[in-house]
Design an enzyme around this catalytic site. Structure first.
Site, short mmCIF file in Angstrom:
data_model
loop_
_atom_site.label_atom_id
_atom_site.label_comp_id
_atom_site.label_asym_id
_atom_site.label_seq_id
_atom_site.Cartn_x
_atom_site.Cartn_y
_atom_site.Cartn_z
N LYS A 70 19.13 -4.18 7.78
CA LYS A 70 18.09 -5.08 7.24
C LYS A 70 17.99 -6.32 8.12
O LYS A 70 19.02 -6.85 8.58
CB LYS A 70 18.48 -5.46 5.81
CG LYS A 70 17.43 -6.26 5.05
CD LYS A 70 17.89 -6.50 3.61
CE LYS A 70 16.87 -7.24 2.78
NZ LYS A 70 17.31 -7.45 1.39
N SER A 145 13.91 -6.14 -2.06
CA SER A 145 13.42 -6.51 -0.76
C SER A 145 13.89 -5.60 0.39
O SER A 145 13.28 -5.64 1.46
CB SER A 145 13.84 -7.95 -0.45
OG SER A 145 15.24 -8.06 -0.39
N SER A 169 17.85 -6.06 -4.78
CA SER A 169 17.19 -5.67 -3.53
C SER A 169 17.78 -4.48 -2.79
O SER A 169 17.17 -3.99 -1.84
CB SER A 169 17.15 -6.86 -2.57
OG SER A 169 16.06 -7.66 -2.90
#
Ligand code: GLN
Length: 481
Positions: A70, A145, A169
């Protein structure tokens, strides 16, 4: 099926038996990237394919199992944008501790994945560089996210991935993309090198195709780190093969998370999961956590408060993007005005407001008290139950744009995942069914440090109901790629 559709542990076995060459796995993922990335857009940055292939080392098996990271976790020498204009030209000067740990095993990084700006959101639509699409339905969001990481694992443009979870997330995108995601016990995985959103809630964790991969990857990233003052000095989790034996285990179904606004088809999947657990010899009963309904308002005071403080460092002086201005103050104000997107600004304003004199006691202190009450509810429940279960998300993956105009509705959809972060607990999301070819996730929650128990329960379910074996049809010709 291509190699990119297999799990890490399956691939490692094939490699050790010399049935496949390590480079073939990497090539399969690169091929997937080339075919699917134009549609999915899971990545913000992809390493040069030649470099990825040349990073494979015969003596280091994990170098053959590509991993996606990420884009809020620092990898030295690679861009780290947090999907924000304000960090659009920022190159990470050092490795996050989790990356150092992976590098020791020669893990091979494919690239940096898309996210909601600074991890604020539940759909990856808040990215300054455009949304990621759900591999199961390109019209729908992958969740957020960590939507880029989850989508990438689901389509095989990486074999596994790292995400971060402040209020859901990792788990919610895992649920929306039909993969497995673990939010570890707070303090078991170092946050050093993770760009801070809400420091008392943030935690890095694995996103994988199945529970075994999840346990493996967690075993590599957890452990004490003196560089993170909130890192706990406890015996780290070590992987041992899972049995899935859950006979006699007591499972609590959280009553409050099955009502109000839940999609009936999601509820049906959860009720079916209860039957599966009973068939496996577990005892399932409903349990009430009376304060859990206050989780979302509590979170939306505490998380923005911490974010407003953490994001004060992005001022155009020290990092990334800088706007013009006649005075230093004007430059800073312009930088933040142009550099941050609308959701980030909304949170900074909310956070500054609840921390300001006069409102601090009324909002921030009260929210801290509620956080304690919520943690207390869990503590009490774990006196009677080994683990608790709930949906990961009360709704199915929604359409792109559907909730953009209504942030409150977006916030409320995190009701099942947020309480876990507030209480600092570990929770795993696993696929537990499909509705119209859209995945549904089951959340399994345990007391602190109960990751090995969570893996056993999740593995038991996965063996009985192998929903994790389904793959979205993107790799084939469904979308004309
Ligand atoms: N969706 C939640 C938020 O927007 C959680 C995000 C996260 O876990 N990083 O704050």
């Amino acid at each position: 099926m291509d190699l990119a559709d297999l799990t890490a542990h399956e691939l490692l076995t094939l490699i050790s038996k010399r049935e496949i060459a390590p480079k073939d796995v990497v090539k399969s993922c690169i091929d997937r990237i080339e075919r699917c990335e134009p549609l999915i857009k899971a990545y913000l940055y992809i390493r040069d394919p030649e470099e990825i292939i040349n990073s494979v080392r015969e003596d280091m098996p994990y170098s053959a199992i590509p991993i996606a990271i990420k884009d809020n976790i620092l990898v030295r020498g690679l861009p780290n944008t947090c999907a924000s204009k304000i960090l659009s030209n920022f190159i990470a000067p050092y490795n996050a501790t989790v990356i150092e740990k992976l590098k020791e095993k020669s893990f091979n990084i494919t690239g940096k994945t898309n996210l909601d700006e600074f991890a604020m959101g539940s759909s990856t639509e808040n990215s300054a560089f455009g949304p990621t699409r759900n591999p199961w339905d390109l019209e729908r969001v992958p969740g957020g996210s960590s939507g880029g990481s989850a989508a990438s694992v689901a389509i095989g443009s990486s074999i596994w991935a790292l995400g971060s979870d402040t209020g859901g997330s990792i788990r919610q995108p895992a649920s929306f993309c039909g993969v497995v995601g673990l939010k570890p016990t707070y303090g078991t995985v170092s946050r050093y090198g993770l760009v801070a959103f809400a420091s008392s809630l943030d935690q890095i964790g694995p996103i994988t195709k199945d529970v075994t991969d999840c346990a493996l990857l967690y075993s590599f990233i957890n452990g004490h780190d003196p560089n993170d003052s909130t890192s706990l000095n406890v015996e780290p989790y070590r992987y041992s093969p899972l049995t899935g034996d859950i006979r006699g285990m007591k499972i609590g179904l959280i009553k409050e998370l099955l009502v109000e606004g839940i999609d009936p088809s999601v509820e049906r999947c959860i009720r079916d999961a209860v039957k599966t657990f009973q068939d496996l010899g577990a005892i399932v009963e409903e349990v009430s956590l009376p304060h859990i309904s206050y989780s979302v308002p509590t979170y939306y005071i505490l998380a923005p408060a911490e974010a407003s403080s953490n994001l004060a460092r992005f001022d155009g002086v020290r990092y990334g993007f800088r706007a013009g201005g006649k005075t230093a103050e004007e430059m800073m104000s312009n930088t933040r005005g142009e550099g941050f997107g609308p959701e980030v600004k909304r949170r900074i304003m909310l956070g500054t407001y609840v921390l300001s004199a006069g409102y601090y006691e009324a909002f921030y202190l009260k929210a801290l008290k509620f956080r304690n009450l919520i943690a207390g509810d869990f503590k009490k429940a774990f006196e009677r139950f080994d683990v608790l279960i709930s949906p990961t998300s009360p709704i199915l993956p929604f359409k792109l744009g559907e909730k953009v105009e209504n942030p409150l509705e977006m916030y409320l959809s995190d009701i099942c995942t947020i309480p876990i972060n507030l209480a600092g607990l570990p929770a795993i999301s696993i696929p537990c069914g499909f509705v119209n070819n859209l995945p549904v996730g089951l959340q399994i929650i345990g007391p602190v440090f109960s990751e090995s128990r969570l893996f056993e329960v999740a593995y038991g379910f996965e063996q009985a109901m192998p929903f994790h074996k389904r793959r979205p049809q993107l790799g084939g010709n469904t979308y004309g790629v």
